[in-house]
Structures are given as C-alpha cells and as structure tokens.
Scaffold this motif. Structure first.
Motif, short mmCIF file in Angstrom:
data_model
loop_
_atom_site.label_atom_id
_atom_site.label_comp_id
_atom_site.label_asym_id
_atom_site.label_seq_id
_atom_site.Cartn_x
_atom_site.Cartn_y
_atom_site.Cartn_z
N LEU A 174 0.83 -1.20 0.00
CA LEU A 174 0.00 0.00 0.00
C LEU A 174 0.87 1.26 0.00
CD1 LEU A 174 -2.82 1.24 0.15
CD2 LEU A 174 -2.70 1.06 2.64
N VAL A 175 1.95 1.25 0.79
CA VAL A 175 2.88 2.38 0.81
C VAL A 175 3.54 2.53 -0.55
CG1 VAL A 175 4.93 3.34 1.93
CG2 VAL A 175 3.30 1.98 3.25
N LYS A 176 3.94 1.41 -1.13
CA LYS A 176 4.58 1.43 -2.45
C LYS A 176 3.62 1.97 -3.51
CE LYS A 176 7.29 -1.62 -5.45
NZ LYS A 176 7.78 -3.01 -5.62
N GLN A 177 2.37 1.56 -3.44
CA GLN A 177 1.37 2.03 -4.39
C GLN A 177 1.18 3.54 -4.29
OE1 GLN A 177 -0.38 0.43 -6.75
NE2 GLN A 177 -1.76 2.14 -7.26
N LYS A 178 1.06 4.02 -3.06
CA LYS A 178 0.81 5.46 -2.85
C LYS A 178 1.99 6.32 -3.27
CE LYS A 178 -3.35 5.33 -1.02
NZ LYS A 178 -4.51 5.99 -1.68
N LEU A 179 3.21 5.89 -2.94
CA LEU A 179 4.37 6.75 -3.16
C LEU A 179 5.01 6.55 -4.53
CD1 LEU A 179 6.11 6.67 0.34
CD2 LEU A 179 4.71 8.48 -0.65
N LEU A 180 5.15 5.30 -4.97
CA LEU A 180 5.87 5.07 -6.22
C LEU A 180 4.96 5.07 -7.44
CD1 LEU A 180 8.48 2.33 -5.24
CD2 LEU A 180 8.66 4.82 -5.14
N VAL A 181 3.72 4.62 -7.28
CA VAL A 181 2.81 4.56 -8.42
C VAL A 181 1.98 5.83 -8.52
CG1 VAL A 181 0.90 3.29 -9.49
CG2 VAL A 181 2.71 2.04 -8.28
N GLU A 182 1.32 6.19 -7.43
CA GLU A 182 0.45 7.37 -7.45
C GLU A 182 1.20 8.67 -7.19
OE1 GLU A 182 -2.78 6.76 -4.75
OE2 GLU A 182 -3.27 4.77 -5.56
N GLN A 183 2.47 8.57 -6.77
CA GLN A 183 3.29 9.75 -6.50
C GLN A 183 2.57 10.72 -5.57
OE1 GLN A 183 6.64 10.60 -7.97
NE2 GLN A 183 6.49 8.36 -8.04
N ALA A 184 2.07 10.18 -4.44
CA ALA A 184 1.25 10.97 -3.52
C ALA A 184 2.00 12.14 -2.92
CB ALA A 184 0.73 10.06 -2.40
N ALA A 185 3.32 12.05 -2.82
CA ALA A 185 4.11 13.16 -2.25
C ALA A 185 4.85 13.94 -3.32
CB ALA A 185 5.10 12.62 -1.22
N GLY A 186 4.41 13.82 -4.55
CA GLY A 186 5.03 14.56 -5.64
C GLY A 186 6.47 14.13 -5.89
N SER A 187 7.35 15.12 -6.05
CA SER A 187 8.75 14.83 -6.35
C SER A 187 9.48 14.19 -5.17
CB SER A 187 9.47 16.13 -6.75
OG SER A 187 9.40 17.08 -5.69
N TRP A 188 8.87 14.25 -4.00
CA TRP A 188 9.49 13.66 -2.80
C TRP A 188 9.10 12.20 -2.60
CZ3 TRP A 188 13.08 16.05 0.22
CH2 TRP A 188 13.24 17.42 0.05
N SER A 189 8.25 11.67 -3.47
CA SER A 189 7.69 10.34 -3.23
C SER A 189 8.76 9.26 -3.14
CB SER A 189 6.69 9.99 -4.34
OG SER A 189 5.57 10.85 -4.28
N GLU A 190 9.68 9.22 -4.09
CA GLU A 190 10.69 8.17 -4.08
C GLU A 190 11.63 8.30 -2.89
OE1 GLU A 190 12.75 7.77 -7.75
OE2 GLU A 190 10.91 7.48 -8.93
N LYS A 191 11.99 9.53 -2.54
CA LYS A 191 12.86 9.75 -1.38
C LYS A 191 12.16 9.33 -0.10
CE LYS A 191 15.47 13.61 -3.37
NZ LYS A 191 14.78 13.64 -4.66
#
Length: 272
Positions: free
Chosen positions: A194-211
């Motif tokens: 779920l965390v991976k989906q939100k941050l890496l796929v949906e880019q929920a935190a924008g440019s900071w998602s991967e970091k």
C-alpha cells in the motif's frame, strides 16, 4: 559481529540459565502464565481487524487477520527484545557488582527469553494458516534468516540503549514511546504494498515520493515484516529492494552500537 558470536558461544550456558530464570520469574506468579504472551498479539490483531472494517485496506487477497498477525510476530519480538535489552544491565546490578563476565550477555539473554514467546506465537500462526487453508511453500525456509536479522536489529537498539540507560535512566522510559511511534511507521496495520502504491505509483508526495519511500525502508522493520509475510503467507521470496536500505542502516549502526556499549562497560559497576 564475530565478537558477539564468540561471546554467545562461550557464555551459552550462562545465557541459557539467565533466560530460564527470566521466564520463571516473569510467569511464576501470573495466573495465566505464558498465555499472556499470546494475548498481546491476538488482542492487537482483533483491534486492527476491527479498525480495518471501518477504514478498508487492500490486502492483496490475503485474509487481513492472518496478515496482521504475521506482521505483529516479528514486531512484538523486536519491540520486547529491545525494551528488555535496554533495561537488562540496570536490572542486573547485583551481578555486575559481584563478578565479571561480558556485559553483552544481558541484552543477549533478554532476546533469548523472547524466543520462547515467539515460538508460542508460531503455533498460533500455524493454526491460523490451517484455518484459512494456507500451505507454506519452500520460501518459508527463509524464516530463520528473517528472525536472525530481527535479532540483530533488536541487539543494535539494545546495546546502545542499555549502555545509555546506565547513565541516563530516561532512556528506558522514552523507549516505549519511541517504539510505539515506530509501529505506525512500519507495515503492520497496512501492508508495504500500500505504501509502495501510494508513493511510487500514485506519486502521492510529488517529487518527494521516491525519497520518502526510501526513507520509509530505512526502518529495518519495514523490510522484515514484509519479508515475513511474503515467505509465509504469499509463497514469494523476500523483496530484497525493500530489505536493502534497512540492512545498510543496521550494518553501519550495529558496530557503532556495540563499540559504544563496550566503551561504557568499564564504568557500569561504578555508576550502577
């Protein structure tokens, strides 16, 4: 690591005797005895399952109760091993004043004591897997390695915390609060996917998602819990990408933690 392994072997009989004493003292006057070790994960599993019924969390087809219980097992083992390890030196002040032996025996003993409760929880997990008709695959052979890694993480916290607690008793009081906060930064109530989906796929935190995702994985328990669930419940190998950031952190912190413990060891008897 070699020194820790050597001390573990050289003082194995002392560690076993102290661990057995801890188990006897802990449950001797408790009416329910070892059943208390079962109640904590079971009650948390029921509470999280109730919360999930209102919130709704995608579990990828795995029944939520067993997914949560499998997450709670390594977490509780780590949490209680670290908590007791931090207080293990000050709790054995009488022995420290009377006789010398490597003081890392105390955090090691605290961790060994918790393996008894972990073994009981494995029996509950086996019952849940039978109830949900889930059969482990060959990937379940990764479980001992995952548990060993969890022990190393617990020792990393225990060595530093036990030494610091001798001089600053606030450490033992602050640790439960810190670990409670860390629990919500670990994939226990929700899966790592779920965390991976939100941050890496949906880019929920924008440019900071991967970091942010990499920072999240720097918590070693994130990779441990996910690996435990994958190998036992999903029939998949561990996700090495999820384990790597936390493993790097522990590879750096464990030698520093152990060195700090050994440097402080000389003054334990005087301060206590």
């Amino acid at each position: 690591m070699l020194q820790i392994a050597k001390n573990l072997y050289d003082y194995r009989e002392l560690i076993a005797a102290l661990a057995w004493k801890n188990v006897i003292v802990r449950y001797k006057q408790a009416y329910l005895g070892l059943l208390w070790s079962i109640l904590k994960p079971v009650m948390l599993m029921l509470i999280f399952t109730l919360v999930r019924s209102f919130v709704g969390i995608d579990t990828g087809g795995v029944p939520y109760p067993i997914l949560t219980f499998a997450a709670l097992m390594p977490w509780i083992f780590f949490q209680e091993s670290a908590s007791e390890g931090v207080g293990s030196v000050t709790g054995n002040a009488a022995l420290i004043r009377k006789i010398y032996f490597p003081r890392e025996v105390f955090p090691l003993t605290a961790m060994v004591t918790k393996t008894v409760e972990l073994g009981i929880n494995f029996l509950i997990l086996a019952g849940l897997m039978a109830y949900y008709q889930m059969v482990p695959t060959l990937h379940a052979l990764w479980v001992p390695a995952i548990i060993l890694y969890t022990m190393i993480v617990a020792l990393t916290v225990s060595f530093f915390g036990a030494a610091a607690n001798v001089y600053y008793r606030d450490v033992a009081a602050a640790l439960p609060v810190a670990l409670s906060l860390l629990m919500y930064a670990s994939p226990i109530i929700y899966p790592l996917e779920l965390v991976k989906q939100k941050l890496l796929v949906e880019q929920a935190a924008g440019s900071w998602s991967e970091k942010l995702y990499t920072l999240y994985l720097c918590n070693p328990l994130a990779g441990i819990i996910d690996a435990f669930q994958r190998v036992l419940l999903k029939g998949l190998p561990p996700d090495w990408h999820a384990l790597l950031p936390g493993a790097i952190v522990i590879a750096v912190m464990l030698p520093l933690s152990y060195l700090f413990f050994k440097r402080a060891e000389s003054w334990f008897a005087d301060v206590i």
